[in-house]
Write an enzyme that holds these catalytic residues in place. Structure first.
Site, PDB file in Angstrom:
ATOM      1  N   CYS A   1      75.486  52.245  51.894  1.00  0.00           N
ATOM      2  CA  CYS A   1      75.983  52.436  53.256  1.00  0.00           C
ATOM      3  C   CYS A   1      74.971  51.818  54.217  1.00  0.00           C
ATOM      4  CB  CYS A   1      76.285  53.904  53.562  1.00  0.00           C
ATOM      5  SG  CYS A   1      74.865  54.980  53.646  1.00  0.00           S
TER       6      CYS A   1
ATOM      7  N   CYS B   1      81.209  52.357  53.988  1.00  0.00           N
ATOM      8  CA  CYS B   1      81.614  52.191  55.385  1.00  0.00           C
ATOM      9  C   CYS B   1      81.891  50.724  55.672  1.00  0.00           C
ATOM     10  CB  CYS B   1      80.536  52.722  56.334  1.00  0.00           C
ATOM     11  SG  CYS B   1      78.951  51.893  56.222  1.00  0.00           S
TER      12      CYS B   1
ATOM     13  N   CYS C   1      76.727  43.684  53.655  1.00  0.00           N
ATOM     14  CA  CYS C   1      76.306  43.746  52.258  1.00  0.00           C
ATOM     15  C   CYS C   1      76.250  42.344  51.653  1.00  0.00           C
ATOM     16  CB  CYS C   1      77.323  44.589  51.497  1.00  0.00           C
ATOM     17  SG  CYS C   1      76.846  45.064  49.853  1.00  0.00           S
TER      18      CYS C   1
END
Length: 132
Positions: A8, A79, A86
């Site tokens: 996250c 999320c 990412c």
């Protein structure tokens, strides 16, 4: 041993809760969590997990380890923010995306914040049970 990574934004609550559950509920798996930023372990996450009998108080907020990331069998993003930031998830990995709101952004008194954390915690636990 299979590897799973919960990711996250700040590795403070959602991914920490997921790591805490998975370490117990997914025996035989190597379990880690991380963030694209480091925000420290949120005390409300520790508190709600303790209410459910899970001690995450010794877990630490960490940045994504690129070597572990590419060695994983399963990546779970928790999320939308982290999904955008990412690293590219290799096509050969199983990827789950749980778009959970950040309970740390809840405004209000202690009871309202705890309620928000408990709702997120319940969703995470249910999602992990679906993986199992």
């Amino acid at each position: 041993m299979k590897k799973i990574y919960f990711i996250c934004t700040g590795n403070a609550c959602r991914s920490q809760i997921a790591e805490g559950y998975a370490k117990t509920l997914m025996p035989g798996w190597e379990v880690r969590s991380a963030g694209v930023e480091v925000h420290g372990l949120n005390p409300y996450a520790v508190r709600v997990m303790a209410e459910d009998g899970f001690d995450i108080s010794q877990q630490e907020s960490k940045l994504i380890d690129p070597n572990y990331f590419v060695a994983c069998d399963v990546i779970v993003t928790l999320c939308g923010d982290v999904l955008d930031k990412c690293p590219v998830i290799p096509a050969n990995l199983t990827h789950y995306h749980w778009n959970l709101s950040d309970p740390a952004k809840t405004h209000g008194d202690d009871a309202e914040i705890l309620t928000s954390f408990r709702k997120t915690q319940a969703l995470i636990k249910a999602h992990i049970q679906e993986i199992i």
